[in-house]
Design a protein around this motif. Structure first.
Motif, PDB file in Angstrom:
ATOM      1  N   ILE A 136       0.824  -1.210   0.000  1.00 17.02           N
ATOM      2  CA  ILE A 136       0.000   0.000   0.000  1.00 17.02           C
ATOM      3  C   ILE A 136       0.855   1.256   0.000  1.00 17.02           C
ATOM      4  O   ILE A 136       0.618   2.189  -0.774  1.00 17.02           O
ATOM      5  CB  ILE A 136      -0.957  -0.007   1.208  1.00 17.02           C
ATOM      6  CG1 ILE A 136      -2.054  -1.060   1.008  1.00 17.02           C
ATOM      7  CG2 ILE A 136      -1.598   1.372   1.407  1.00 17.02           C
ATOM      8  CD1 ILE A 136      -2.914  -1.286   2.227  1.00 17.02           C
ATOM      9  N   ASN A 141      -1.048   0.216  -7.320  1.00 16.52           N
ATOM     10  CA  ASN A 141      -2.358   0.818  -7.553  1.00 16.52           C
ATOM     11  C   ASN A 141      -3.466   0.006  -6.893  1.00 16.52           C
ATOM     12  O   ASN A 141      -3.336  -1.197  -6.664  1.00 16.52           O
ATOM     13  CB  ASN A 141      -2.622   0.965  -9.055  1.00 16.52           C
ATOM     14  CG  ASN A 141      -3.051  -0.337  -9.702  1.00 16.52           C
ATOM     15  OD1 ASN A 141      -2.298  -1.292  -9.708  1.00 16.52           O
ATOM     16  ND2 ASN A 141      -4.254  -0.371 -10.239  1.00 16.52           N
ATOM     17  N   GLU A 142      -4.554   0.680  -6.561  1.00 17.94           N
ATOM     18  CA  GLU A 142      -5.582   0.072  -5.724  1.00 17.94           C
ATOM     19  C   GLU A 142      -6.255  -1.120  -6.394  1.00 17.94           C
ATOM     20  O   GLU A 142      -6.605  -2.091  -5.734  1.00 17.94           O
ATOM     21  CB  GLU A 142      -6.636   1.108  -5.320  1.00 17.94           C
ATOM     22  CG  GLU A 142      -7.588   0.579  -4.277  1.00 17.94           C
ATOM     23  CD  GLU A 142      -8.170   1.682  -3.408  1.00 17.94           C
ATOM     24  OE1 GLU A 142      -9.406   1.827  -3.432  1.00 17.94           O
ATOM     25  OE2 GLU A 142      -7.410   2.379  -2.722  1.00 17.94           O
ATOM     26  N   THR A 146      -6.309  -4.907  -4.735  1.00 15.74           N
ATOM     27  CA  THR A 146      -7.485  -5.749  -4.547  1.00 15.74           C
ATOM     28  C   THR A 146      -7.173  -7.194  -4.905  1.00 15.74           C
ATOM     29  O   THR A 146      -7.545  -8.131  -4.196  1.00 15.74           O
ATOM     30  CB  THR A 146      -8.638  -5.241  -5.432  1.00 15.74           C
ATOM     31  OG1 THR A 146      -8.899  -3.875  -5.119  1.00 15.74           O
ATOM     32  CG2 THR A 146      -9.895  -6.057  -5.215  1.00 15.74           C
ATOM     33  N   GLN A 303     -11.361  -3.002   0.494  1.00 16.62           N
ATOM     34  CA  GLN A 303     -11.627  -1.681   1.076  1.00 16.62           C
ATOM     35  C   GLN A 303     -11.888  -1.798   2.576  1.00 16.62           C
ATOM     36  O   GLN A 303     -11.404  -0.984   3.371  1.00 16.62           O
ATOM     37  CB  GLN A 303     -12.830  -1.030   0.375  1.00 16.62           C
ATOM     38  CG  GLN A 303     -12.560  -0.618  -1.068  1.00 16.62           C
ATOM     39  CD  GLN A 303     -11.623   0.573  -1.170  1.00 16.62           C
ATOM     40  OE1 GLN A 303     -11.160   1.105  -0.174  1.00 16.62           O
ATOM     41  NE2 GLN A 303     -11.318   0.975  -2.392  1.00 16.62           N
ATOM     42  N   LYS A 306      -8.499  -2.411   4.258  1.00 18.31           N
ATOM     43  CA  LYS A 306      -7.649  -1.227   4.302  1.00 18.31           C
ATOM     44  C   LYS A 306      -8.136  -0.238   5.361  1.00 18.31           C
ATOM     45  O   LYS A 306      -7.346   0.289   6.146  1.00 18.31           O
ATOM     46  CB  LYS A 306      -7.618  -0.537   2.932  1.00 18.31           C
ATOM     47  CG  LYS A 306      -6.572   0.567   2.843  1.00 18.31           C
ATOM     48  CD  LYS A 306      -6.537   1.221   1.487  1.00 18.31           C
ATOM     49  CE  LYS A 306      -7.661   2.215   1.320  1.00 18.31           C
ATOM     50  NZ  LYS A 306      -7.480   3.054   0.114  1.00 18.31           N
TER      51      LYS A 306
END
Length: 317
Positions: A136, A141-142, A146, A303, A306
């Motif tokens: 992170i 990248n997000e 995932t 999400q 995180k």
């Protein structure tokens, strides 16, 4: 008859996982009471990647647990060497029983690397958190986070589920190290165990649909979707391989005398157990929809993870 063998691991002659496994061939199939004198040469210049050092630790720890007496020594030793200092910082010498006084001050490593660590069912979630923190805070990248959130959790779980012939969650244990390399913009992660290996895990479970596979077939097919011994969905290694192709990184699996290197089956020096190695490019994004599709719940799961673990990531560092 008990054996006593001497083995040299010379990092001036080793530049790959295959090189290292070849140098440890003599450490396979030793019996209780056998003795090993293991000399390690860290002299010279240039970085020694942490995944190589972890594999030595995993092999030595396996020998000790199997009743083999191991004496580890350094040759051509230079206390001021960057290689020696680095190996010390990631706890390489501590695992091998080599006592050295460190000539440097340890800095906080959170978000940058994980030292060589053994994991089991009691600390697996903590290890998983630390890996995700590295990913992170170092620019992955997000969308790709995932995917990695799912894949790495599955690979760690595979060790606990499948490394032991008991086929019981928590019966297996493994070793892990992870590090971000800012110049190369990559993160290297290795997860290794010295258990029964992929072939035995796929073919020996009483409910497996893949009992007739050869070792090469088992290793080759382990990244296919749905290939499992019944203790899972057979989804984790498939998703990992798909992601790493799109990331243009490296994904290597070693087990027995076979290796799957970026999808290509290769005959390699033997490893008793399973190695999963990932080299992730932090600057090449991967869209999670390409892996999981439009209607996946993986994004929501990531999400929630995180937010629960890190809050507002921008204020962490």
């Amino acid at each position: 008859m008990l054996r006593e063998i001497a083995t040299l691991i010379d990092f001036n002659c080793i530049s790959s996982h295959d090189d290292l496994l070849a140098s440890m061939i003599s450490l396979i199939d030793l019996k209780v009471g056998d003795r090993v004198n293991l000399d390690i040469d860290l002299s010279g210049s240039g970085l020694i990647y942490p995944d190589l050092l972890l594999l030595i630790v995993a092999r030595v720890e396996c020998l000790k647990k199997n009743g083999v007496k191991v004496n580890c020594s350094l040759i051509n030793f230079d206390a001021t060497s960057n290689r020696v200092n680095y190996a010390s910082r990631i706890n390489f010498f501590e695992f091998l029983g080599i006592k050295l006084e460190e000539g440097f001050k340890r800095r906080d490593r959170q978000g940058r690397f994980i030292e060589i660590s053994e994991f089991n069912e009691t600390n697996i979630y903590q290890v998983f958190q630390e890996i995700m923190r590295i990913l992170i805070v170092n620019g992955v990248n997000e969308d790709m986070l995932t995917v990695l959130h799912f894949c790495l959790n599955e690979i760690l779980d595979n060790t606990l589920n499948h490394a032991s012939p008991d086929f019981r969650y928590g019966a297996g244990t493994g070793f892990i190290i992870a590090q971000f390399f800012p110049t190369a913009r990559e993160i290297r992660i290795i997860i290794a165990d010295t258990g029964q290996g992929i072939h035995a895990a796929l073919t020996r479970h009483p409910k497996s649909r893949f009992k007739d596979l050869s070792e090469q077939e088992a290793v080759s097919r382990c990244i296919e979707r749905g290939v499992t011994n019944s203790l899972g969905l057979g989804f984790g290694l498939w998703a990992t391989s798909q992601m790493m192709v799109k990331n243009q990184g490296d994904f290597k699996i070693y087990s027995g005398s076979s290796s799957l290197q970026n999808g290509k089956l290769v005959k390699t020096p033997s490893w008793n157990g399973t190695i999963n190695y990932l080299r992730i490019n932090t600057d090449i994004p991967v869209n999670h929809i390409e892996i999981f599709g439009e209607k996946s719940n993986q994004l929501d799961m990531f999400q929630e993870f995180k937010e629960s673990q890190f809050g507002n990531i921008e204020n962490l560092w």
